[in-house]
Structure formats: structure tokens, C-alpha cells
Scaffold this motif. Structure first.
Motif, PDB file in Angstrom:
ATOM      1  N   PRO A  93       0.835  -1.209   0.000  1.00  0.00           N
ATOM      2  CA  PRO A  93       0.000   0.000   0.000  1.00  0.00           C
ATOM      3  C   PRO A  93       0.869   1.258   0.000  1.00  0.00           C
ATOM      4  CG  PRO A  93       0.150  -0.878   2.227  1.00  0.00           C
ATOM      5  CD  PRO A  93       0.979  -1.788   1.346  1.00  0.00           C
ATOM      6  N   ASP A  94       0.249   2.370  -0.349  1.00  0.00           N
ATOM      7  CA  ASP A  94       0.893   3.676  -0.213  1.00  0.00           C
ATOM      8  C   ASP A  94       0.228   4.353   0.979  1.00  0.00           C
ATOM      9  OD1 ASP A  94       1.720   6.287  -0.297  1.00  0.00           O
ATOM     10  OD2 ASP A  94       1.540   6.493  -2.473  1.00  0.00           O
ATOM     11  N   ARG A  95       0.967   4.447   2.081  1.00  0.00           N
ATOM     12  CA  ARG A  95       0.387   4.942   3.332  1.00  0.00           C
ATOM     13  C   ARG A  95      -0.243   6.325   3.166  1.00  0.00           C
ATOM     14  NH1 ARG A  95       1.863   4.734   9.442  1.00  0.00           N
ATOM     15  NH2 ARG A  95       2.329   2.594   8.930  1.00  0.00           N
ATOM     16  N   THR A  96       0.334   7.170   2.323  1.00  0.00           N
ATOM     17  CA  THR A  96      -0.179   8.538   2.195  1.00  0.00           C
ATOM     18  C   THR A  96      -1.617   8.566   1.681  1.00  0.00           C
ATOM     19  OG1 THR A  96       0.722   8.734  -0.047  1.00  0.00           O
ATOM     20  CG2 THR A  96       2.128   9.474   1.764  1.00  0.00           C
ATOM     21  N   GLU A  97      -2.026   7.536   0.954  1.00  0.00           N
ATOM     22  CA  GLU A  97      -3.401   7.505   0.439  1.00  0.00           C
ATOM     23  C   GLU A  97      -4.409   7.127   1.524  1.00  0.00           C
ATOM     24  OE1 GLU A  97      -2.709   6.178  -4.189  1.00  0.00           O
ATOM     25  OE2 GLU A  97      -3.204   4.644  -2.714  1.00  0.00           O
ATOM     26  N   VAL A 117      10.554   1.665  -0.967  1.00  0.00           N
ATOM     27  CA  VAL A 117      10.384   2.728  -1.955  1.00  0.00           C
ATOM     28  C   VAL A 117       9.516   2.195  -3.094  1.00  0.00           C
ATOM     29  CG1 VAL A 117      11.579   4.250  -3.573  1.00  0.00           C
ATOM     30  CG2 VAL A 117      12.626   3.714  -1.365  1.00  0.00           C
ATOM     31  N   LEU A 118       8.423   2.922  -3.377  1.00  0.00           N
ATOM     32  CA  LEU A 118       7.501   2.490  -4.434  1.00  0.00           C
ATOM     33  C   LEU A 118       7.952   3.079  -5.768  1.00  0.00           C
ATOM     34  CD1 LEU A 118       4.140   3.043  -2.494  1.00  0.00           C
ATOM     35  CD2 LEU A 118       5.408   0.917  -2.783  1.00  0.00           C
ATOM     36  N   ASP A 119       8.620   2.263  -6.576  1.00  0.00           N
ATOM     37  CA  ASP A 119       9.021   2.691  -7.911  1.00  0.00           C
ATOM     38  C   ASP A 119       8.737   1.557  -8.892  1.00  0.00           C
ATOM     39  OD1 ASP A 119      11.050   0.796  -7.636  1.00  0.00           O
ATOM     40  OD2 ASP A 119      12.595   2.279  -7.144  1.00  0.00           O
ATOM     41  N   GLU A 120       9.178   1.725 -10.139  1.00  0.00           N
ATOM     42  CA  GLU A 120       8.831   0.724 -11.164  1.00  0.00           C
ATOM     43  C   GLU A 120       9.399  -0.661 -10.866  1.00  0.00           C
ATOM     44  OE1 GLU A 120      12.425   3.088 -12.565  1.00  0.00           O
ATOM     45  OE2 GLU A 120      10.458   3.550 -11.719  1.00  0.00           O
ATOM     46  N   SER A 121      10.419  -0.719  -9.999  1.00  0.00           N
ATOM     47  CA  SER A 121      11.016  -2.028  -9.700  1.00  0.00           C
ATOM     48  C   SER A 121      10.199  -2.832  -8.686  1.00  0.00           C
ATOM     49  CB  SER A 121      12.457  -1.863  -9.194  1.00  0.00           C
ATOM     50  OG  SER A 121      12.482  -1.254  -7.917  1.00  0.00           O
ATOM     51  N   SER A 258      -3.198   3.098  -4.988  1.00  0.00           N
ATOM     52  CA  SER A 258      -1.953   2.623  -5.590  1.00  0.00           C
ATOM     53  C   SER A 258      -1.643   1.235  -5.050  1.00  0.00           C
ATOM     54  CB  SER A 258      -0.798   3.557  -5.231  1.00  0.00           C
ATOM     55  OG  SER A 258      -0.953   4.792  -5.884  1.00  0.00           O
ATOM     56  N   VAL A 259      -1.251   0.356  -5.944  1.00  0.00           N
ATOM     57  CA  VAL A 259      -0.799  -0.982  -5.569  1.00  0.00           C
ATOM     58  C   VAL A 259       0.634  -1.096  -6.075  1.00  0.00           C
ATOM     59  CG1 VAL A 259      -1.191  -3.464  -5.789  1.00  0.00           C
ATOM     60  CG2 VAL A 259      -3.147  -1.904  -5.786  1.00  0.00           C
TER      61      VAL A 259
END
Length: 309
Positions: A93-97, A117-121, A258-259
Motif C-alpha cells: 500500500p501507499d500509506r499517504t493515500e 520505496v515504491l518505484d517501477e522495480s 496505488s498498488v
């Protein structure tokens, strides 16, 4: 500068980086945290003189964590054969959401999922491709292409020559190469929003139009909740399945979230997250759906949802 205290402080500062490496290698927050904890146990178990000899505690910890992950990847193959249905990586999850106002207590213990870190990887599409690689290929690709570790250091992890590690990374890269460049965030978000609307209104024609005719949906229930054990293939069949789910689960609330850093959908029932769906989109159509329903993999989501009052 070379004191044990300085080395210990430097070692402690590496936790976030190690969790990021381990999650990409294992696809599981729980397993990543366990691997990092194991590495720290080994570090603190070293005699003082041995700790002082280590010039870079961070590099030492990364090597040890990667070796632990390599062993886990080897044994995971056997475990997955006993897994009920398809195995999917644990979604993030994205905590900010979830916590717009108060947020979590910044002084409290950090949740391992929040350190990643939520990135393309970490996009589900990329993690699923990583699952198709041998453990050695996966380690070589993740350490070199994502974290920029030189092949000389990767050789120490894999017990192979730098040249052999370079070959492993090249082989892994070819597998990734077949994946297309992802659709931009805004384009993908719009497609996912339209899927949500069509699903909520049970508009099967709209769903079929949003799904690629050759789309594939994979679900992971882990044998703990009911779900399809084999991938559902074909846009029309997926649309029918999605409508059937909506009919069987009245009161299901769909949220755009965001997932793994990419627009996705979260299904919540009576305040509990029951499904997290990630999407791959091409030419404004959904080509892949990964639906994680295994409650053990949804714990970070349930915690986030619970904090969103």
C-alpha cells in the motif's frame, strides 16, 4: 571513525535499504523483514575485533541479506509446489493515500512495508517477471540493475565469477525485455477508474471493452479464501467472472488505490480489505489483472484501512 559504536550506528542505518533489497528479491514483506533480521543477528553476533575489521557494515549486511534471500528463493520453489493455487507477490500500500490527515506516529516503530520505496522495480508486472527467473538471475539483476552493485560484489554473494554474474544479469534482462514500457500513470489511472465504474454498475459490455481480448487474470487466495485456482484467460471470460463476484458479494466497496506504486483497486467489505488488484495496461486496455485475496498478504492493507477514520 573505525570504532565499534560508529560501525554499529552505520549498520543500524542500513535497515531501510536492506528491506528494499530483500523485498525485491523475495516478493514478500514478511520474508524480507525476517531475512534482514537474520542478517542483523549475524552482524551483532560477530566478535568486536571482527566488526572493527569490516570497513563497510552496509556492504557486509547487503551481502549477507542477499545470501539469505538466495537460500530462501531456492527453498521457496519447493514450498510453492504445495501452495494452493497461484502464488503472487505481496502487494504494497501507499500509506499517504490511507492516512491523509493525522498519519502514523512518526516516532513509532516503522512498518517494514512503509520502508519500501515504491518505484517501477516493485510494480506487480515486474515482480511477476522476477518470479520466472532462477534465484541467481534474480539476485544478479536486482543487485546490479536496480541497486547498482558492481558485479565484483555480486560475485561474492553468488559464489561465482564477476563474468558469470554479468551473464546471469544479461539472461535475466532478456526475460524483462519482453515486457512493454508501462503506460503513463494518468493513462493507467483512467483505465482503472473505468474498470471500477463498469464493475460497480455490472456493465459487462463496458468491461469487455476495457479488457484486452487476450487478457489474463490471476488470483491468489492461498487456500485460505475462495478464488479461482487457475488463471482466467480472455477478456470476455474475465468480465463474466468479475460480474459473478459482484453478484455474490453485496456491499463490496471498491477504492482506487496505488498498488506497488501503480494505480490499482482495493475491495473492502465491512471495513476489511478483502482483495487488492493490480493491473497491467497497454493501448488503453487491461492486459493483466493480479488479484491478491490471501488474508496473510493483506495485513499491511488491513492496518492502513483501520487507521483511515
Amino acid at each position: 571513525m573505525g570504532s565499534v559504536r560508529a560501525g554499529t550506528a552505520e549498520a543500524a542505518d542500513e535497515r531501510r535499504q536492506l528491506v528494499n533489497v530483500a523485498y525485491r528479491l523475495l516478493g514478500s514483506v514478511t520474508d524480507a523483514e525476517d531475512a534482514v533480521q537474520d542478517a542483523y543477528t549475524r552482524w551483532y553476533g560477530l566478535p568486536q575485533d571482527r566488526q572493527e575489521e569490516i570497513l563497510s557494515p552496509g556492504a557486509w549486511l547487503t551481502t549477507v541479506t542477499s545470501r539469505i534471500c538466495l537460500d530462501l528463493l531456492g527453498s521457496a520453489r519447493a514450498r510453492r509446489e504445495q501452495y494452493v493455487g497461484a502464488w503472487l507477490p505481496e502487494p504494497l500500500p501507499d500509506r499517504t493515500e490511507w492516512n491523509h490527515s493525522a498519519g502514523a506516529d512518526p516516532t513509532g516503530p516503522a512498518d517494514p512495508a512503509d520502508q519500501i520505496v515504491l518505484d517501477e522495480s516493485v510494480a506487480m508486472a515486474f515482480l511477476v517477471v522476477l518470479e520466472s527467473m532462477t534465484p541467481a538471475e534474480r539476485v544478479a539483476l536486482v543487485l546490479h540493475d536496480i541497486f547498482r552493485y558492481p558485479f565484483a560484489e555480486i560475485a561474492d554473494v553468488l559464489g561465482r565469477t564477476p563474468a558469470a554474474c554479468k551473464q546471469l544479469a544479461a539472461s535475466a534482462r532478456r526475460r524483462v525485455g519482453v515486457a512493454r514500457a508501462p503506460v503513463t500513470g494518468t493513462g493507467r489511472a483512467e483505465v482503472v477508474r473505468r474498470v471500477k465504474e463498469a464493475w460497480e454498475t455490472k456493465d459487462i459490455a463496458a468491461l469487455v471493452g476495457l479488457l484486452d481480448p487476450a487478457a489474463v487474470m490471476t488470483a491468489d487466495g492461498g487456500g485460505l479464501v475462495g478464488t479461482v485456482l487457475h488463471p482466467v484467460e480472455g477478456g470476455a471470460r474475465i468480465a463474466q467472472y468479475m460480474i459473478a463476484i459482484a453478484d455474490k458479494a453485496p456491499g463490496l466497496e471498491l477504492l482506487e488505490r496505488s498498488v506497488n506504486g501503480v494505480p490499482g483497486l482495493v475491495a473492502r467489505r465491512a471495513g476489511t480489505v478483502v482483495t487488492v488488484a493490480a493491473f497491467d495496461v497497454s493501448d488503453e486496455r487491461v492486459t493483466r489483472i493480479w488479484a491478491v485475496r490471501n488474508p496473510e498478504k493483506l495485513r499491511p492493507w488491513t492496518q492502513q484501512a483501520g487507521g483511515n477514520h
